[in-house]
Design a protein around this motif. Structure first.
Motif, PDB file in Angstrom:
ATOM      1  N   ASN A  10       0.821  -1.197   0.000  1.00 45.53           N
ATOM      2  CA  ASN A  10       0.000   0.000   0.000  1.00 45.53           C
ATOM      3  C   ASN A  10       0.861   1.255   0.000  1.00 45.53           C
ATOM      4  O   ASN A  10       0.595   2.200  -0.757  1.00 45.53           O
ATOM      5  CB  ASN A  10      -0.959  -0.020   1.195  1.00 45.53           C
ATOM      6  CG  ASN A  10      -2.044   1.001   1.062  1.00 45.53           C
ATOM      7  OD1 ASN A  10      -2.120   1.943   1.852  1.00 45.53           O
ATOM      8  ND2 ASN A  10      -2.897   0.839   0.070  1.00 45.53           N
ATOM      9  N   THR A  14       0.897   3.843  -3.170  1.00 45.29           N
ATOM     10  CA  THR A  14       0.467   5.214  -2.886  1.00 45.29           C
ATOM     11  C   THR A  14       1.548   6.224  -3.245  1.00 45.29           C
ATOM     12  O   THR A  14       1.264   7.247  -3.879  1.00 45.29           O
ATOM     13  CB  THR A  14       0.080   5.359  -1.402  1.00 45.29           C
ATOM     14  OG1 THR A  14      -1.071   4.560  -1.156  1.00 45.29           O
ATOM     15  CG2 THR A  14      -0.218   6.811  -1.030  1.00 45.29           C
ATOM     16  N   GLU A  62      -3.333  -0.348  -5.130  1.00 42.39           N
ATOM     17  CA  GLU A  62      -3.514   0.516  -3.963  1.00 42.39           C
ATOM     18  C   GLU A  62      -4.849   0.230  -3.290  1.00 42.39           C
ATOM     19  O   GLU A  62      -4.926   0.112  -2.058  1.00 42.39           O
ATOM     20  CB  GLU A  62      -3.423   1.986  -4.375  1.00 42.39           C
ATOM     21  CG  GLU A  62      -3.574   2.941  -3.203  1.00 42.39           C
ATOM     22  CD  GLU A  62      -3.690   4.381  -3.624  1.00 42.39           C
ATOM     23  OE1 GLU A  62      -3.094   5.223  -2.935  1.00 42.39           O
ATOM     24  OE2 GLU A  62      -4.399   4.677  -4.623  1.00 42.39           O
ATOM     25  N   SER A  65      -4.814  -3.327  -1.620  1.00 42.92           N
ATOM     26  CA  SER A  65      -3.969  -3.356  -0.420  1.00 42.92           C
ATOM     27  C   SER A  65      -4.542  -2.481   0.692  1.00 42.92           C
ATOM     28  O   SER A  65      -4.394  -2.805   1.873  1.00 42.92           O
ATOM     29  CB  SER A  65      -2.524  -2.973  -0.751  1.00 42.92           C
ATOM     30  OG  SER A  65      -2.421  -1.672  -1.279  1.00 42.92           O
ATOM     31  N   ALA A  66      -5.230  -1.406   0.341  1.00 43.82           N
ATOM     32  CA  ALA A  66      -5.880  -0.574   1.368  1.00 43.82           C
ATOM     33  C   ALA A  66      -7.023  -1.350   2.028  1.00 43.82           C
ATOM     34  O   ALA A  66      -7.222  -1.260   3.252  1.00 43.82           O
ATOM     35  CB  ALA A  66      -6.400   0.725   0.760  1.00 43.82           C
ATOM     36  N   ARG A 133      -2.719  10.740   1.687  1.00 43.94           N
ATOM     37  CA  ARG A 133      -2.448   9.303   1.869  1.00 43.94           C
ATOM     38  C   ARG A 133      -0.955   9.065   2.039  1.00 43.94           C
ATOM     39  O   ARG A 133      -0.528   8.312   2.909  1.00 43.94           O
ATOM     40  CB  ARG A 133      -2.954   8.502   0.669  1.00 43.94           C
ATOM     41  CG  ARG A 133      -4.438   8.198   0.711  1.00 43.94           C
ATOM     42  CD  ARG A 133      -4.835   7.206  -0.365  1.00 43.94           C
ATOM     43  NE  ARG A 133      -4.028   6.003  -0.420  1.00 43.94           N
ATOM     44  CZ  ARG A 133      -4.054   5.002   0.462  1.00 43.94           C
ATOM     45  NH1 ARG A 133      -4.852   5.066   1.491  1.00 43.94           N
ATOM     46  NH2 ARG A 133      -3.282   3.949   0.311  1.00 43.94           N
TER      47      ARG A 133
END
Length: 147
Positions: A10, A14, A62, A65-66, A133
């Motif tokens: 993540n 990001t 992203e 994984s978030a 983020r």
């Protein structure tokens, strides 16, 4: 999959997207109005075709994984931070699909000053969301490293 790997995935996706969006915001979009009316429709078509592969897969990674961080977070990464990060992804995706994509759909037919200005101005929403983020994940990375 282990929680540290989910966090690292993540973080990397990001930060990749944060760097990309800053380049797009500050350099790429600022040059759109300099292409020239005769070449703009082709330029926009090529832009869309070429940028999609370098944006779509990292955005998907992203997002996944978030969501993984909601299910499993490394010790020291609070649940509220995982939810805040996911909410910021929601802002990015909603802005992308309901603002940016329609602007690009207009621009593919030729340069349109209103669509161009809207694209540049509203892209700041995505730029800020990805930056927040990045800062959030960077902060917790330092905390996780320092124990």
């Amino acid at each position: 999959m282990n929680a540290n790997l989910v966090f690292l995935t993540n973080l990397l996706s990001t930060w990749y997207l944060m760097g990309l969006i800053w380049m797009v915001q500050v350099v790429h979009y600022e040059l759109f109005d300099r292409v020239g009316a005769d070449q703009f429709a082709r330029y926009e078509t090529d832009h869309t075709r070429l940028i999609t592969p370098i944006v779509a897969l990292p955005m998907l990674i992203e997002l996944i994984s978030a969501m993984g961080l909601i299910a499993m977070s490394p010790a020291g990464f609070p649940r509220w931070a995982a939810w805040a990060g996911l909410a910021l992804i929601g802002v990015v995706w909603l802005t992308t699909f309901f603002v940016s994509v329609p602007c690009h759909s207009t621009l593919v037919n030729g340069f349109d000053q209103d669509a161009y200005r809207k694209l540049v101005n509203t892209n700041w929403i995505r730029t800020i969301a990805w930056s927040l983020r990045g800062i959030l994940l960077g902060y917790f990375t330092v905390r996780l490293i320092n124990g």
